[in-house]
Design a protein around this motif. Structure first.
Motif, mmCIF file in Angstrom:
data_model
loop_
_atom_site.group_PDB
_atom_site.id
_atom_site.type_symbol
_atom_site.label_atom_id
_atom_site.label_comp_id
_atom_site.label_asym_id
_atom_site.label_seq_id
_atom_site.Cartn_x
_atom_site.Cartn_y
_atom_site.Cartn_z
ATOM 1 N N ARG A 180 0.831 -1.209 0.000
ATOM 2 C CA ARG A 180 0.000 0.000 0.000
ATOM 3 C C ARG A 180 0.861 1.252 0.000
ATOM 4 O O ARG A 180 0.569 2.224 -0.700
ATOM 5 C CB ARG A 180 -0.931 0.009 1.213
ATOM 6 N N ARG A 181 1.942 1.246 0.806
ATOM 7 C CA ARG A 181 2.858 2.399 0.835
ATOM 8 C C ARG A 181 3.516 2.599 -0.525
ATOM 9 O O ARG A 181 3.633 3.729 -1.013
ATOM 10 C CB ARG A 181 3.917 2.216 1.929
ATOM 11 N N LYS A 182 3.938 1.513 -1.148
ATOM 12 C CA LYS A 182 4.559 1.610 -2.469
ATOM 13 C C LYS A 182 3.575 2.195 -3.479
ATOM 14 O O LYS A 182 3.938 3.054 -4.287
ATOM 15 C CB LYS A 182 5.001 0.223 -2.961
ATOM 16 N N ILE A 183 2.342 1.738 -3.440
ATOM 17 C CA ILE A 183 1.331 2.231 -4.367
ATOM 18 C C ILE A 183 1.097 3.719 -4.160
ATOM 19 O O ILE A 183 1.001 4.486 -5.124
ATOM 20 C CB ILE A 183 0.018 1.430 -4.218
ATOM 21 N N THR A 184 1.017 4.137 -2.909
ATOM 22 C CA THR A 184 0.823 5.554 -2.605
ATOM 23 C C THR A 184 1.969 6.388 -3.160
ATOM 24 O O THR A 184 1.746 7.440 -3.776
ATOM 25 C CB THR A 184 0.698 5.765 -1.084
ATOM 26 N N LYS A 185 3.200 5.926 -2.983
ATOM 27 C CA LYS A 185 4.365 6.647 -3.509
ATOM 28 C C LYS A 185 4.339 6.680 -5.040
ATOM 29 O O LYS A 185 4.647 7.706 -5.652
ATOM 30 C CB LYS A 185 5.663 5.994 -3.032
ATOM 31 N N LEU A 186 3.974 5.561 -5.648
ATOM 32 C CA LEU A 186 3.918 5.511 -7.109
ATOM 33 C C LEU A 186 2.839 6.439 -7.664
ATOM 34 O O LEU A 186 3.045 7.100 -8.681
ATOM 35 C CB LEU A 186 3.681 4.078 -7.586
ATOM 36 N N LYS A 187 1.696 6.509 -6.981
ATOM 37 C CA LYS A 187 0.636 7.423 -7.428
ATOM 38 C C LYS A 187 1.099 8.868 -7.336
ATOM 39 O O LYS A 187 0.825 9.671 -8.236
ATOM 40 C CB LYS A 187 -0.624 7.223 -6.589
ATOM 41 N N ALA A 188 1.813 9.207 -6.258
ATOM 42 C CA ALA A 188 2.327 10.573 -6.109
ATOM 43 C C ALA A 188 3.330 10.885 -7.209
ATOM 44 O O ALA A 188 3.314 11.974 -7.802
ATOM 45 C CB ALA A 188 2.961 10.744 -4.733
ATOM 46 N N ARG A 189 4.196 9.937 -7.499
ATOM 47 C CA ARG A 189 5.197 10.128 -8.556
ATOM 48 C C ARG A 189 4.520 10.285 -9.922
ATOM 49 O O ARG A 189 4.912 11.119 -10.734
ATOM 50 C CB ARG A 189 6.169 8.942 -8.565
ATOM 51 N N LEU A 190 3.496 9.481 -10.172
ATOM 52 C CA LEU A 190 2.756 9.566 -11.424
ATOM 53 C C LEU A 190 2.114 10.939 -11.572
ATOM 54 O O LEU A 190 2.192 11.561 -12.635
ATOM 55 C CB LEU A 190 1.685 8.478 -11.489
ATOM 56 N N LYS A 191 1.504 11.431 -10.507
ATOM 57 C CA LYS A 191 0.876 12.754 -10.554
ATOM 58 C C LYS A 191 1.919 13.837 -10.838
ATOM 59 O O LYS A 191 1.685 14.751 -11.629
ATOM 60 C CB LYS A 191 0.165 13.034 -9.228
#
Length: 103
Positions: free
Chosen positions: A76-87
């Protein structure tokens, strides 16, 4: 623990080869029951539309495995970081596109 890990990967592998009683690939759904809120499962594509098929299989391992909970939290933490990076990258892309149009 190794058996839990192999069990989890078995669910992921089997999902591609599953067929319900209608010969269709099942749909990944999320439970909204009191006993299993948020738990994911594979169910017949025709559930509540046609009778005759009660295909059902849990997509995730049994809850309560300590190792699995840690792994889920980490993912979940990885996904959150990846979503932030994508944005962030999408914003940069819009800036570059705007500069190209204006420039």
């Amino acid at each position: 623990m190794a058996s839990q890990s192999s069990r989890a990967s078995r669910f992921r592998l089997d999902a591609k080869e599953l067929l319900c009683g209608h010969g269709e690939r099942p749909i990944l759904r999320t439970s909204s029951t009191k006993d299993n809120p948020g738990r994911r499962f594979w169910g017949c594509v025709y559930y509540k539309v046609q009778d005759g098929c009660d295909f059902f299989r849990w997509a995730d391992p049994e809850p309560g495995g300590g190792h699995q909970e840690v792994e889920f939290a980490r993912n979940r933490r990885k996904i959150t970081k990846l979503k932030a990076r994508l944005k962030e990258l999408e914003t940069k892309l819009w800036v570059v596109a705007a500069l190209c149009i204006a420039g």
